[in-house]
Design a protein around this motif. Structure first.
Motif, PDB file in Angstrom:
ATOM      1  N   ASN A  90       0.835  -1.197   0.000  1.00 40.15           N
ATOM      2  CA  ASN A  90       0.000   0.000   0.000  1.00 40.15           C
ATOM      3  C   ASN A  90       0.867   1.244   0.000  1.00 40.15           C
ATOM      4  O   ASN A  90       1.995   1.245   0.485  1.00 40.15           O
ATOM      5  CB  ASN A  90      -0.914   0.019   1.224  1.00 40.15           C
ATOM      6  CG  ASN A  90      -1.980  -1.051   1.163  1.00 40.15           C
ATOM      7  OD1 ASN A  90      -2.394  -1.465   0.080  1.00 40.15           O
ATOM      8  ND2 ASN A  90      -2.413  -1.511   2.317  1.00 40.15           N
ATOM      9  N   LYS A  91       0.304   2.345  -0.511  1.00 37.26           N
ATOM     10  CA  LYS A  91       1.024   3.615  -0.496  1.00 37.26           C
ATOM     11  C   LYS A  91       1.147   4.124   0.927  1.00 37.26           C
ATOM     12  O   LYS A  91       0.373   3.752   1.809  1.00 37.26           O
ATOM     13  CB  LYS A  91       0.276   4.648  -1.346  1.00 37.26           C
ATOM     14  CG  LYS A  91       0.335   4.375  -2.827  1.00 37.26           C
ATOM     15  CD  LYS A  91      -0.332   5.494  -3.581  1.00 37.26           C
ATOM     16  CE  LYS A  91      -0.239   5.261  -5.077  1.00 37.26           C
ATOM     17  NZ  LYS A  91      -0.890   6.322  -5.831  1.00 37.26           N
TER      18      LYS A  91
ATOM     19  N   SER B 203       5.193   2.907   3.695  1.00 43.71           N
ATOM     20  CA  SER B 203       5.174   1.700   2.869  1.00 43.71           C
ATOM     21  C   SER B 203       6.494   0.934   2.939  1.00 43.71           C
ATOM     22  O   SER B 203       6.506  -0.297   2.882  1.00 43.71           O
ATOM     23  CB  SER B 203       4.845   2.051   1.426  1.00 43.71           C
ATOM     24  OG  SER B 203       5.826   2.920   0.901  1.00 43.71           O
TER      25      SER B 203
END
Length: 143
Positions: A9-10, A17
């Protein structure tokens, strides 16, 4: 060397991350790491993510295993299976747990007898010799 891709995920809020990727274990077969050498494809190498540099992940060795089909092809009926494992410290300070597997085989002068089982005392002496060989070779090497 590029071995594959992974999803993360960002960065959002306090969840970074790159921290999510650190410690992740990747399992790749040795043929993919060696550029397609299919004779090595039964060895599974585990790599652990140590550092993230942009879109690249730096990994270190985390373990090795053999695929189930290769292990099953080694095991046969009418013979004795001898397993041994030992913890060894390498010259560069790493501690490895090494597993070894051995089998008895039919002798050339055995005749009509179809089995090649080992007695329990012989198994113990073979396993002891396996320990000696594993410790001798692995303690002289580095990772």
């Amino acid at each position: 060397r590029a071995a594959g891709k992974t999803i993360v995920n960002k960065t959002a809020g306090t969840k970074i991350s790159s921290d999510e990727l650190k410690g992740r274990v990747f399992e790749v077969n040795l043929a993919d790491l060696n550029g397609g050498d299919e004779s090595q494809s039964y060895r599974k190498i585990r790599l652990i993510a140590e550092d993230i540099q942009g879109t690249n992940i730096l990994t270190t060795f985390h373990g090795m295993d053999i695929t189930r089909d290769k292990l099953n092809s080694l095991i046969k009926k009418w013979q004795t299976l001898i397993e041994a494992y030992v913890d060894v410290r390498t010259t560069d300070g790493y501690t490895l747990r090494i597993f070894a597997i051995g089998f008895t085989k039919k002798q050339a002068n055995q005749g009509a007898k179809s089995t090649s089982y080992a007695q329990a005392g012989k198994v113990r002496s073979i396993r002891k010799r396996m320990f000696e060989i594993l410790i001798d070779h692995a303690s002289k090497c580095d990772l």
